[in-house]
Enzyme design. Structure first.
Site: not given
Length: 362
Positions: A100, A169, A193
């Site tokens: 990511w 992030d 999540k």
């Protein structure tokens, strides 16, 4: 019910799902579902305000930070961060430790000079020591991903930036441990999540970091515009934010992020313990000091695909689903987010031990 070990969209607290079920067609005696209400009506605006207030309370967010609720997911923030922040100097530093952060770095190249602070590793299994990082003193910010969902690499420290704003992030470990928000210029996290369904991203941004967006920035991605309008400048994902606010209340009832941190440590240690004691039958490729508490990738017998397929099939038959590793790395991945209980984790651990013992005897 099955035990859902998905990496995201992920398991939600059953308690919250039952609350939502009860209020689905008639919220708070209004005669309407949240999904039907105006986002500018007083009922929804209170939900919106309560969600941001709870987020601030749970993470002890200082008053000089804005909390924004935006659409576009983490991938949207890969671009929004650049459009809002990179214009200050035209460059930014990126620490790439997984899939990511690599995607974020690639996106950033569209908006200015994105610099890797260390070379991209061949395999994402560790974090290079900070004394090897080459930081640009002219960078607008340093970007990193606190927990790599795909690769199972999690930071156990906050990088030192020598005064450069830190952008992080935290999508897949958000609300799973206490953080000192004042060390960051900006934090963002997709809800899907740990804190809600897919559809909303939480942004925590220091006030001095907003107001310098590039001219090309769409209004829906302009932090100043979103902040001025209290995250309702356009129609927000109202139902998603409502569920997220319920999850925040659930977190408060369960000792907040401190409680989740203790639980995450206990759950992950149980599974890693079984991996470590399996004499190489189970292996985790990640450097032990950087193994994620949230996303635990492992292989069976060095990556025996037939055995891994058998493991997944038997696990699903036993009621444990979505354990397959990300398509880019294969293998198995157990995601132990906040809504996964210790009892859920014990069930997986027992299955892993039984599968191992069965193969030893065969």
């Amino acid at each position: 019910m099955v035990i859902n070990f998905a990496a995201g969209p992920a398991k939600l607290p059953e308690e919250v799902l039952k609350e939502v079920q009860q209020e689905l067609t008639d919220y708070n005696n209004t005669g309407m579902s949240i999904m039907e209400m105006s986002h500018r009506g007083s009922v929804y605006l209170k939900i919106n305000e309560d969600a941001m207030k709870s987020c601030r309370e749970l993470l002890k967010v200082p008053e000089n930070y804005k909390i924004l609720l935006m659409q576009g997911g983490g991938s949207g923030q890969f671009a929004a961060v650049c459009m809002n922040l990179m214009g200050k100097t035209g460059s930014a530093d990126y620490a790439v430790t997984g899939t990511w952060s690599w995607k974020a770095y690639k996106e950033a190249q569209k908006y200015g000079n994105a610099n890797l602070v260390f070379p991209k590793p061949e395999n994402f299994t560790t974090i290079p020591p900070q004394n090897e990082w080459k930081l640009n003193p002219n960078a607008s910010y340093l970007y990193y991903c606190d927990n790599e969902t795909v690769d199972g690499v999690e930071f156990n420290f906050v990088p030192e930036t020598n005064g450069i704003p830190l952008v992080c992030d935290m999508s897949s470990n958000f609300m799973s441990r206490s953080i000192d928000v004042s060390k960051f210029g900006l934090i963002f996290a997709g809800a899907q999540k740990n804190v809600g369904p897919a559809g909303v991203t939480v942004i925590i941004v220091r006030e001095d970091m907003i107001g310098n967006a590039m001219k090309i920035t769409p209004s829906v991605f302009d932090y100043m515009d979103v902040a001025k309008n209290n995250s309702v400048s356009n129609t927000p994902p109202t139902f998603i934010i409502y569920i997220m606010s319920r999850v925040f209340e659930w977190l408060k009832r369960n000792d907040g992020v401190e409680g989740m941190s203790k639980l995450a440590q206990k759950k992950s240690q149980l599974i890693y313990g079984t991996i470590n004691k399996s004499n190489g039958f189970y292996t985790c490729p990640v450097d032990e000091q950087y193994r994620s508490r949230m996303n635990l990738p492992f292989r069976i017998s060095g990556g025996d695909e037939a055995l891994e397929k058998e493991f997944l099939q038997k696990a699903e038959k036993a009621g444990m689903v979505q354990l397959k590793g990300h398509r880019s790395v294969g293998g198995i991945r157990a995601s132990l987010y906040n809504a996964i209980s210790f009892e859920n984790t014990e069930t997986l651990n027992k299955f892993m031990n039984e599968f191992y013992e069965g193969k030893k005897l065969s």
